[in-house]
Design a protein around this motif. Structure first.
Motif, PDB file in Angstrom:
ATOM      1  N   GLY A 181     102.402  10.691 -52.564  1.00  0.00           N
ATOM      2  CA  GLY A 181     102.014   9.417 -51.918  1.00  0.00           C
ATOM      3  C   GLY A 181     101.016  10.023 -50.781  1.00  0.00           C
ATOM      4  N   ILE A 182     101.018  11.381 -50.418  1.00  0.00           N
ATOM      5  CA  ILE A 182     100.222  11.837 -49.126  1.00  0.00           C
ATOM      6  C   ILE A 182      98.971  11.501 -49.500  1.00  0.00           C
ATOM      7  CG2 ILE A 182      99.993  14.046 -50.035  1.00  0.00           C
ATOM      8  CD1 ILE A 182     100.601  15.206 -46.913  1.00  0.00           C
ATOM      9  N   ASN A 183      98.012  11.296 -48.435  1.00  0.00           N
ATOM     10  CA  ASN A 183      96.623  11.368 -48.150  1.00  0.00           C
ATOM     11  C   ASN A 183      96.191  12.393 -47.770  1.00  0.00           C
ATOM     12  OD1 ASN A 183      94.289  10.968 -46.316  1.00  0.00           O
ATOM     13  ND2 ASN A 183      94.118   9.383 -47.474  1.00  0.00           N
ATOM     14  N   ILE A 184      94.995  12.851 -48.453  1.00  0.00           N
ATOM     15  CA  ILE A 184      94.516  14.636 -48.383  1.00  0.00           C
ATOM     16  C   ILE A 184      94.051  14.801 -46.902  1.00  0.00           C
ATOM     17  CG2 ILE A 184      93.822  14.999 -50.602  1.00  0.00           C
ATOM     18  CD1 ILE A 184      91.177  14.113 -50.118  1.00  0.00           C
ATOM     19  N   ASP A 185      93.763  13.696 -46.068  1.00  0.00           N
ATOM     20  CA  ASP A 185      93.664  13.882 -44.677  1.00  0.00           C
ATOM     21  C   ASP A 185      94.751  14.127 -43.979  1.00  0.00           C
ATOM     22  OD1 ASP A 185      90.736  13.513 -44.981  1.00  0.00           O
ATOM     23  OD2 ASP A 185      90.986  11.243 -45.157  1.00  0.00           O
ATOM     24  N   GLN A 186      95.903  13.568 -44.371  1.00  0.00           N
ATOM     25  CA  GLN A 186      97.088  14.038 -43.659  1.00  0.00           C
ATOM     26  C   GLN A 186      97.595  15.414 -44.397  1.00  0.00           C
ATOM     27  OE1 GLN A 186      99.015  10.588 -45.280  1.00  0.00           O
ATOM     28  NE2 GLN A 186      99.458   9.957 -43.543  1.00  0.00           N
ATOM     29  N   GLN A 227      92.521  13.358 -55.738  1.00  0.00           N
ATOM     30  CA  GLN A 227      91.869  12.783 -54.457  1.00  0.00           C
ATOM     31  C   GLN A 227      90.674  13.514 -53.816  1.00  0.00           C
ATOM     32  OE1 GLN A 227      94.497  11.228 -51.071  1.00  0.00           O
ATOM     33  NE2 GLN A 227      96.106  11.753 -52.203  1.00  0.00           N
ATOM     34  N   ASN A 234      97.937  14.803 -57.566  1.00  0.00           N
ATOM     35  CA  ASN A 234      97.592  13.718 -56.455  1.00  0.00           C
ATOM     36  C   ASN A 234      96.350  14.546 -55.636  1.00  0.00           C
ATOM     37  OD1 ASN A 234      97.789  11.782 -54.372  1.00  0.00           O
ATOM     38  ND2 ASN A 234      99.242  12.785 -53.364  1.00  0.00           N
ATOM     39  N   ARG A 239      86.790  12.152 -53.948  1.00  0.00           N
ATOM     40  CA  ARG A 239      86.014  12.174 -52.740  1.00  0.00           C
ATOM     41  C   ARG A 239      84.501  12.827 -52.993  1.00  0.00           C
ATOM     42  NH1 ARG A 239      88.410  13.353 -46.632  1.00  0.00           N
ATOM     43  NH2 ARG A 239      89.424  11.671 -47.611  1.00  0.00           N
TER      44      ARG A 239
END
Length: 206
Positions: free
Chosen positions: A26-31, A137, A133, A141
């Motif tokens: 569930g991590i966001n790529i910016d994180q 992502q 994931n 983008r």
């Protein structure tokens, strides 16, 4: 004893990596991209320790040990490094583009530029099976940016009037929008045009 302790340490490291690392569920790529340096430093420390133990094993003629948990992290970090490097390169290029003045924009520059990143991510499609994931992502983008380019091109139409811009500003809810000589692409990027593709197309065609 040191070998056993290192097994335990690498097992704990893997648990931490899976729960909090740059590819946790569930991590966001910016994180994720922010976590890469920290986990690479940790991995380097474990690699040094592994190397030290390997030298000791050879010195005392002990059979070499394989630390599977550590190897798993190494393999995943190699893949993540490739993917996050693409994201980092794209982010840096987008930052450069964001400083281009609207009045000086050559849309061909963007159209030609995005092709490189489409090629880069599609060329690494095989990595999708290992880090779906993160791969998807980053791909989304880049694709979203490509989708926005025809909209940006339509906004360069001389027939576009202030009322059209006002409708677009209201639609995208962007703050601090002033279409003057200092207006840059960066402000346009903040609109996330790809999310309102159909609505903006209708406005520009009125």
């Amino acid at each position: 004893k040191e070998i056993k302790e290192f097994y335990i340490k690498t097992n704990e490291f893997k648990k931490d990596f899976l729960l909090k690392g740059p590819n946790y569920e569930g991590i966001n790529i910016d994180q994720g991209i922010e976590l890469m340096d920290d986990y690479q430093l940790l991995l380097n420390e474990y690699n040094i320790e592994e190397h030290r133990l390997s030298i000791s094993e050879k010195l005392f003629h002990i059979s070499s040990h394989i630390f599977k948990d550590l190897d798993d992290i190494k393999d995943e970090m190699k893949i993540l490094t490739i993917l996050y490097n693409i994201l980092s390169k794209f982010n840096q290029q987008k930052l450069i583009w964001s400083k281009v003045l609207w009045n000086e924009l050559d849309i061909t520059m963007l159209l030609d530029g995005i092709k490189e990143y489409i090629h880069l991510i599609k060329n690494k499609e095989s990595l999708n099976q290992f880090c779906p994931n993160i791969y998807n992502q980053i791909k989304n983008r880049i694709i979203s940016f490509k989708i926005a380019l025809p909209l940006i091109s339509s906004l360069k139409n001389d027939a576009l009037r202030p009322r059209h811009w006002q409708q677009i500003i209201k639609l995208t809810k962007v703050q601090g929008f002033t279409l003057d000589k200092n207006f840059t692409l960066g402000k346009l990027f903040e609109m996330h045009l790809h999310t309102k593709k159909d609505e903006i197309s209708k406005i520009t065609q009125k």
